[in-house]
Design a protein around this motif. Structure first.
Motif, short mmCIF file in Angstrom:
data_model
loop_
_atom_site.label_atom_id
_atom_site.label_comp_id
_atom_site.label_asym_id
_atom_site.label_seq_id
_atom_site.Cartn_x
_atom_site.Cartn_y
_atom_site.Cartn_z
N SER A 1 0.81 -1.22 0.00
CA SER A 1 0.00 0.00 0.00
C SER A 1 0.84 1.27 0.00
O SER A 1 0.40 2.30 -0.48
CB SER A 1 -0.93 -0.01 1.20
N SER A 2 2.06 1.18 0.48
CA SER A 2 2.85 2.40 0.54
C SER A 2 3.27 2.87 -0.87
O SER A 2 3.74 3.98 -1.05
CB SER A 2 4.11 2.18 1.39
N GLU A 3 3.07 2.00 -1.87
CA GLU A 3 3.47 2.38 -3.23
C GLU A 3 2.47 3.29 -3.92
O GLU A 3 2.78 3.93 -4.92
CB GLU A 3 3.67 1.12 -4.09
N VAL A 4 1.22 3.30 -3.44
CA VAL A 4 0.22 4.15 -4.08
C VAL A 4 -0.07 5.34 -3.21
O VAL A 4 -0.46 5.19 -2.06
CB VAL A 4 -1.10 3.39 -4.31
N LYS A 5 0.17 6.52 -3.77
CA LYS A 5 -0.14 7.73 -3.01
C LYS A 5 -1.20 8.51 -3.76
O LYS A 5 -1.02 8.87 -4.92
CB LYS A 5 1.10 8.61 -2.86
N VAL A 6 -2.31 8.78 -3.10
CA VAL A 6 -3.32 9.62 -3.73
C VAL A 6 -2.68 10.98 -4.01
O VAL A 6 -1.98 11.52 -3.17
CB VAL A 6 -4.53 9.75 -2.79
N GLY A 7 -2.88 11.47 -5.22
CA GLY A 7 -2.25 12.74 -5.60
C GLY A 7 -1.03 12.52 -6.47
O GLY A 7 -0.49 13.47 -7.05
#
Ligand code: GTP
Length: 595
Positions: free
Chosen positions: A264-270
């Motif tokens: 999950s740390s690989e996807v950042k909203v924005g």
């Protein structure tokens, strides 16, 4: 691209966004009748139960106007103040907004704050008066209010009933004719903005995006700009009620990507998605990071589940970028996390989602706002937790966050509303009569005074005729003390709170009274004390009771005895052993239940 329209619906809470969205989906045959159920966009069970929208949703409709087909992407947004972050993200992906106003209520505080957000992003505003089927509808009056607020012509305002469907067709026409098609170049290097993501146990992490420039195709090698990670686009598609795979998604459109992302740390909203081979020059200006304004400890009920709780929080964060968490430990509760939330409702929802979606039973501790502590050495420390407060001799002074609040109320409740705000240490800044019987008040208030029960109180003293919105507006010096709670002489760190000096005695007394109600009687007396430093300021006692569950077994059958004990253990769910005392979850939130 000429035939795409991206729009959102903004409104004050309960003015009918979700109902209008349902009607639009139905009119465009996006849903078959079988798929149709009330408020279909509120897909989380929790949303349906509470009747509120928590998450933004995206869905594509097809609509033919004057013989030409159009694709309308609707991004639904929540209305509660706690979730204005979701609103601003939705707005960044749209070119237009339906501004929905309840004909029986008129313009309310969040109508105005959401409108400003939309105007800041240069969205085309289509004003819509809803609920015209109701007897109490004041269509002409509300039209005047809207004309005053946004300076449009009265003829530009649509009047509908989302419930009966009256006038809703005109809304679709207005979306096509008044909202600009998205700008962008489908042949330029790819730039797609991630505006949301979700964890799916079969497919991994799914990211939702809007393509600003270029085209993304199935099989493409893509790169996430901020993280630098590269992936193959296993599947791209558009969002209807379900995900629908497509070969490509081009500039102006909204879609999803599945690319085998597990962490999950690989996807950042924005973040911006681009191509590995022909990358864009720079990332799209993303969203401002939200700053959580309420902090509380979250601890697994079962201490062994600490790692599971971490994994669950990480997954939840994918779908709710506004949560923050860092490990903390408590003498009373063991290992857990200090979590940051947008507000109390957000905190409740996170706790409930952890339980429903991840089967995690957690205990939440007394929440507090962040404080800035200026030390005698000239340092400034942000404190999220009463136990993080430096020793009194190290503290020069403490600052607390303040808000600029906007309250709109009927004038008959003006006195009561002002009194409430002043009781909460508020300072009146401005007072404007919008009409002869509606007033807009501007207050500066300490955030800590409004996070718990302010909104409920405001609603009850105004019989629902007051609406409220706020933005955090800096810090101010405050005389704070740390209030500790002792159970049988033992300090319980998870029950400590930071509180304004003037409120401390009263607060300590009520806290002890409330805890007395919430802590069940046990086999010995329990002394509940409130203390500031070494000074005890209040005390209550929970009297002993003798209750031996195994007594009726006459000491005989051992398996039966074990069963009974098992049963009793189950009944202790969300209980924690503090020293010798069993403390139920509600007790940790006693502070929220005091009136
Ligand atoms: P949040 O998602 O919580 O922000 O609320 P919302 O703005 O989406 O409101 P929602 O669509 O949930 O509607 C609120 C209430 O008003 C519901 O009980 C609806 O049934 C009712 N409602 C919505 N539109 C109409 C309408 O045109 N006429 C009448 N009579 N009731 C309506």
């Amino acid at each position: 691209m000429e035939n795409i329209r991206n729009f959102c619906i903004i409104a004050h809470i309960d003015h009918g966004k979700s109902t209008l969205a349902d009607r639009l989906l139905q009119l465009t045959n996006t849903l078959t009748d079988r798929e149709f159920q009330e408020q279909v966009l509120d897909s989380m069970d929790l949303e349906r139960e509470k009747g509120i929208t928590i998450k933004s949703h995206a869905i594509q409709m097809e609509y033919t106007y004057q013989g030409k087909p159009y694709k309308l992407n609707l991004i639904d947004t929540p209305g509660h103040v706690d979730f204005s972050y979701e609103v601003s993200r939705a707005i960044a992906s749209c070119e237009g907004a339906l501004l929905v106003v309840d004909a029986t209520q008129g313009i309310q505080a969040q109508t105005i704050s959401n409108l400003y957000l939309a105007l800041n992003h240069d969205l085309e505003i289509i004003p819509v008066i809803n609920k015209i089927d109701m007897d109490a509808a004041m269509v002409d009056e509300v039209k005047d209010q809207i004309v005053d607020l946004i300076g449009c012509k009265p003829e530009e305002i649509l009047a509908v009933s989302a419930k009966t469907g009256q006038g809703v067709e005109e809304v679709l026409d207005a979306i096509v004719t008044r909202i600009k098609p998205p700008a962008g170049d489908p042949n330029a290097p790819l730039q797609a903005l991630i505006f949301d993501s979700v964890f799916n146990s079969f497919r991994g992490i799914i990211a939702y995006f809007k393509v600003f420039n270029g085209t993304i195709r199935k099989g493409d090698k893509v790169k996430f700009f901020n993280t630098g990670m590269e992936y193959e686009a296993d599947e791209v598609g558009i969002l209807r009620l379900k995900m629908i795979p497509r070969d490509s998604i081009s500039a102006g459109d909204v879609g999803y990507i599945i690319s085998g992302i597990k962490d999950s740390s690989e996807v950042k909203v924005g973040d911006t998605i681009t191509h590995v081979n022909k990358p864009c020059e720079k990332a799209i200006a993303g969203f401002e990071d939200v700053k959580p304004m309420l902090f509380a400890g979250l601890y697994p009920v079962d201490a062994d589940e600490y790692e599971d709780l971490r994994a669950s929080l990480e997954k939840l964060k994918l779908n709710d970028a506004s949560i923050t968490f860092e490990p903390e430990s408590s003498l009373a509760l063991g290992f857990g996390f200090r979590c940051g939330f947008l507000g109390l409702l957000h905190m409740e929802i996170v706790q409930e989602r952890l339980y429903r979606e991840f089967n995690m039973d957690v205990i939440t501790t007394v929440p507090n706002v962040p404080y800035l502590v200026h030390t005698t050495k000239g340092e400034v420390i942000e404190v999220h937790n009463p136990s993080g407060l430096p020793a009194p001799t190290m503290i020069d002074y403490i600052e607390e966050p303040v808000i600029a609040a906007q309250i709109i109320t009927k004038s008959e409740y003006l006195g009561a509303v002002i009194k409430l705000c002043i009781d909460k240490r508020g300072v009146l800044k401005n007072q404007v009569f919008l009409t002869s019987d509606r007033v807009e008040l501007s207050f500066r208030l300490p955030l800590s005074e409004i996070v718990f029960d302010f909104y409920d109180k405001l609603k009850s003293i105004s019989r629902g005729y007051a609406s409220f919105d706020y933005v955090v507006d800096g810090y101010q010096e405050a005389r704070l003390v740390k209030l500790d709670i002792l159970l049988n002489g033992e300090g319980v760190d998870a029950l400590s709170s930071l509180i304004h000096n003037d409120n401390a005695y009263e607060f300590g007394r009520r806290m002890c009274e409330k805890l007395k109600e919430l802590i069940p009687r046990q086999q010995f007396d329990i002394a509940i004390q409130a203390a500031i430093g070494s000074k005890i300021i209040a005390r209550e006692t929970v009297k002993a009771v003798r209750k031996d569950v195994t007594a009726k077994c006459y000491g005989g059958d051992i398996t039966r005895k074990r069963k009974l004990l098992e049963k009793q253990k189950k009944g202790k769910k969300r209980m924690r052993q503090i020293g010798t005392v069993e403390v139920p979850q509600q007790a940790f939130l006693a502070v929220l239940k005091m009136d």
